[in-house]
Design a protein around this motif. Sequence first.
Motif, PDB file in Angstrom:
ATOM      1  N   LEU A   1       0.828  -1.209   0.000  1.00  0.00           N
ATOM      2  CA  LEU A   1       0.000   0.000   0.000  1.00  0.00           C
ATOM      3  C   LEU A   1       0.863   1.259   0.000  1.00  0.00           C
ATOM      4  O   LEU A   1       0.507   2.275  -0.583  1.00  0.00           O
ATOM      5  N   LEU A   2       2.012   1.157   0.672  1.00  0.00           N
ATOM      6  CA  LEU A   2       2.840   2.346   0.869  1.00  0.00           C
ATOM      7  C   LEU A   2       3.996   2.442  -0.117  1.00  0.00           C
ATOM      8  O   LEU A   2       4.818   3.345  -0.022  1.00  0.00           O
ATOM      9  N   LYS A   3       4.060   1.493  -1.064  1.00  0.00           N
ATOM     10  CA  LYS A   3       5.294   1.423  -1.855  1.00  0.00           C
ATOM     11  C   LYS A   3       5.545   2.649  -2.740  1.00  0.00           C
ATOM     12  O   LYS A   3       6.689   2.933  -3.075  1.00  0.00           O
ATOM     13  N   ASP A   4       4.475   3.386  -3.076  1.00  0.00           N
ATOM     14  CA  ASP A   4       4.680   4.575  -3.920  1.00  0.00           C
ATOM     15  C   ASP A   4       4.890   5.844  -3.111  1.00  0.00           C
ATOM     16  O   ASP A   4       5.072   6.924  -3.672  1.00  0.00           O
ATOM     17  N   LEU A   5       4.815   5.720  -1.789  1.00  0.00           N
ATOM     18  CA  LEU A   5       5.019   6.912  -0.953  1.00  0.00           C
ATOM     19  C   LEU A   5       6.490   6.996  -0.557  1.00  0.00           C
ATOM     20  O   LEU A   5       7.165   5.982  -0.449  1.00  0.00           O
ATOM     21  N   GLN A   6       6.952   8.206  -0.324  1.00  0.00           N
ATOM     22  CA  GLN A   6       8.352   8.399   0.060  1.00  0.00           C
ATOM     23  C   GLN A   6       8.492   8.121   1.554  1.00  0.00           C
ATOM     24  O   GLN A   6       8.625   9.039   2.348  1.00  0.00           O
ATOM     25  N   VAL A   7       8.435   6.860   1.912  1.00  0.00           N
ATOM     26  CA  VAL A   7       8.472   6.529   3.332  1.00  0.00           C
ATOM     27  C   VAL A   7       9.184   5.194   3.529  1.00  0.00           C
ATOM     28  O   VAL A   7       9.075   4.287   2.711  1.00  0.00           O
ATOM     29  N   ARG A   8       9.967   5.131   4.612  1.00  0.00           N
ATOM     30  CA  ARG A   8      10.678   3.899   4.911  1.00  0.00           C
ATOM     31  C   ARG A   8       9.729   2.972   5.666  1.00  0.00           C
ATOM     32  O   ARG A   8       9.065   3.408   6.608  1.00  0.00           O
ATOM     33  N   VAL A   9       9.648   1.711   5.265  1.00  0.00           N
ATOM     34  CA  VAL A   9       8.742   0.779   5.943  1.00  0.00           C
ATOM     35  C   VAL A   9       9.574  -0.316   6.618  1.00  0.00           C
ATOM     36  O   VAL A   9      10.378  -0.974   5.977  1.00  0.00           O
ATOM     37  N   THR A  10       9.393  -0.478   7.933  1.00  0.00           N
ATOM     38  CA  THR A  10      10.139  -1.499   8.671  1.00  0.00           C
ATOM     39  C   THR A  10       9.175  -2.383   9.455  1.00  0.00           C
ATOM     40  O   THR A  10       8.004  -2.050   9.613  1.00  0.00           O
ATOM     41  N   ARG A  11       9.694  -3.506   9.920  1.00  0.00           N
ATOM     42  CA  ARG A  11       8.869  -4.425  10.700  1.00  0.00           C
ATOM     43  C   ARG A  11       9.629  -4.766  11.971  1.00  0.00           C
ATOM     44  O   ARG A  11      10.865  -4.860  11.952  1.00  0.00           O
ATOM     45  N   LEU A  12       8.924  -4.991  13.067  1.00  0.00           N
ATOM     46  CA  LEU A  12       9.593  -5.380  14.312  1.00  0.00           C
ATOM     47  C   LEU A  12      10.369  -6.686  14.095  1.00  0.00           C
ATOM     48  O   LEU A  12       9.899  -7.576  13.392  1.00  0.00           O
ATOM     49  N   ALA A  13      11.548  -6.784  14.695  1.00  0.00           N
ATOM     50  CA  ALA A  13      12.330  -8.011  14.591  1.00  0.00           C
ATOM     51  C   ALA A  13      11.694  -9.089  15.454  1.00  0.00           C
ATOM     52  O   ALA A  13      10.988  -8.787  16.412  1.00  0.00           O
ATOM     53  N   SER A  14      11.933 -10.355  15.112  1.00  0.00           N
ATOM     54  CA  SER A  14      11.439 -11.414  15.999  1.00  0.00           C
ATOM     55  C   SER A  14      12.569 -12.394  16.261  1.00  0.00           C
ATOM     56  O   SER A  14      13.467 -12.557  15.442  1.00  0.00           O
ATOM     57  N   GLY A  15      12.544 -13.004  17.408  1.00  0.00           N
ATOM     58  CA  GLY A  15      13.609 -13.955  17.745  1.00  0.00           C
ATOM     59  C   GLY A  15      13.630 -14.287  19.214  1.00  0.00           C
ATOM     60  O   GLY A  15      12.613 -14.270  19.888  1.00  0.00           O
ATOM     61  N   ILE A  16      14.812 -14.603  19.695  1.00  0.00           N
ATOM     62  CA  ILE A  16      14.981 -15.042  21.082  1.00  0.00           C
ATOM     63  C   ILE A  16      14.708 -13.893  22.042  1.00  0.00           C
ATOM     64  O   ILE A  16      15.203 -12.782  21.832  1.00  0.00           O
TER      65      ILE A  16
END
Lengths: 199, 365
Positions: free
Chosen positions: A158-173
């Motif tokens: 949805l956001l790929k055409d906007l000038q914005v960085r998209v990140t996701r929370l890391a998952s792990g131990i």
Amino acid sequence: MTVLEELIQALSRMPGIGKKSASRIAYHLLQTDQELNTRLARLIHGIQKKIIRCSTCGSFTETDENPCTMCTSPSRDRGTLCIVEHPQDVLTLENTGAYHGLYHVLDGVISPLDGIGPDQLQLGKIVIRIRESGIREVIIATNPTEEGDTTALYIAHLLKDLQVRVTRLASGIPVGGDIEYADRITIARSLRGRTELGR
Amino acid sequence: MRFVSLQHSGFRNLVSATLSLDATHVIFLGENGQGKTNLLEALYMVSYGTSFRTRRTRHMIHFSEDRAALTVCAVDGEQTYTVKVAIEAGSVRMFLDGKEVRDRKEVIRLFPVIVFSHEDIQVVSGPPEDRRRFFDQTLCLYDQLYLDDLRRYYRVLRQRNQAVKDQDERLLSVYDIQLADIGITVCRRREEVVEAFNGLFPGLYASVSGMDESLHIRYRPSWETRNTREEVCRHLHAGRDRDRVFQTTTSGPHRDRFFFIARGKQFTDTASTGQQRLVSLVLRSAQAAFYRERTKRLPVLLLDDVLLELDPGRRKRFLASLTGYDQAIFTFLPDEEYGIRSLSDESITYRVAQGAFHETFITDH
């Protein structure tokens, strides 16, 4: 049904409260100060009228503070937006003290099997919010479930055409956890998602 | 790992009792319908928390009882384990050393049990689904991450199928990526397991069948030659019209095929029932060998009426081919006693009649 039984039944409908805890609470209420009961009754009675959803981010706020204090606070980082599944996730993230940006509550995750598509979530508003404000980074904090992944990917599209960085929370131990006691799937997945150490 | 004893009550037709299983070979002899398979099912229940015969818990409880309980003691090297299974209509609870087990995967890991059952012939002659299940099970036996991937794959698949039905084009591109990422991992693991099987199975089959026919397994993934996320996504995208018509996702690991090939042709087209039965038995042997190879641990084998439909030569060679286990538990019909003699070292034999077990001693005549 007696009044007491009715109270126990009503209490046992609360999350995490079984029949046993419900009767303990009911007997406690029966023997406690009248004052506590009156206060509880007043608070419970008023909660849905006095607490509403923020018209900007969708988290809970009081009627006379809409948009909520987080949305209007000048001291918060207005360039970062964190997208969460539920209003209670806002509180969880706030309690870490590690995040100072803005929030956006989706009110669920995409799950066609449960009849929830993008239109049932507060997604349309995100694009408008990002366009209208100076948001530079969007952090997607959906749960690491299949549905959380779907929702995160959908938002990224949805956001790929906007000038914005998209990140996701890391998952792990988990931090402070002992590898020995982490469950095997968590370890195996963490291995897959391992990160490079700076040299 | 080996079972030492089993205490059972209220389970199917079995008369409540405690049985010693403390031997490398445990043999249950009896006519049909006496309770031999029920006992194997009980051992499977304590190892997997499910039955290999039914999903209805009520069927596992004696008709005059409300609940059944199974308690098994097992040893693995120095370690001793006690697993208890409490079965009530609609619920199965498992306890490992007195503590309730949340995820049965924990017990599966401790109790590697492989069942040779009559229904295994389906793996050879049944629908493709049965072959997928066999190889998935082979991988899950030692790799919990594969089980996790498989569960995730099917979850995303169900969501995508619903999105296809809802005609929600926006979501399909997202599901394609998820399906591709998990699906490619699943395919790689299946490729690996087939490759490993082709190093084990043909030799085993040749030695038991007595024929030097080279029988091997061919894996044909539904996403053949599509190895990257981009390739799979393009393929899924191109298949959307077809998906819409069939109202489901028409390609992916859930449509993968496995074939048995002899002399370049599909073996099952011409194989007799006896040959199919033998292939299914040898597949289980290969499953056990694969488990051994990967984990360096020895499994327990449960063999239910496996000699049926085999000719005498093959019966002997099959029993002789079974190696590399900590314990093997057999059921035989009474006239199959001869099979037992080859297993006579360190064995306990029970005669089974009307759900009751009596220890017996088999002698050569």
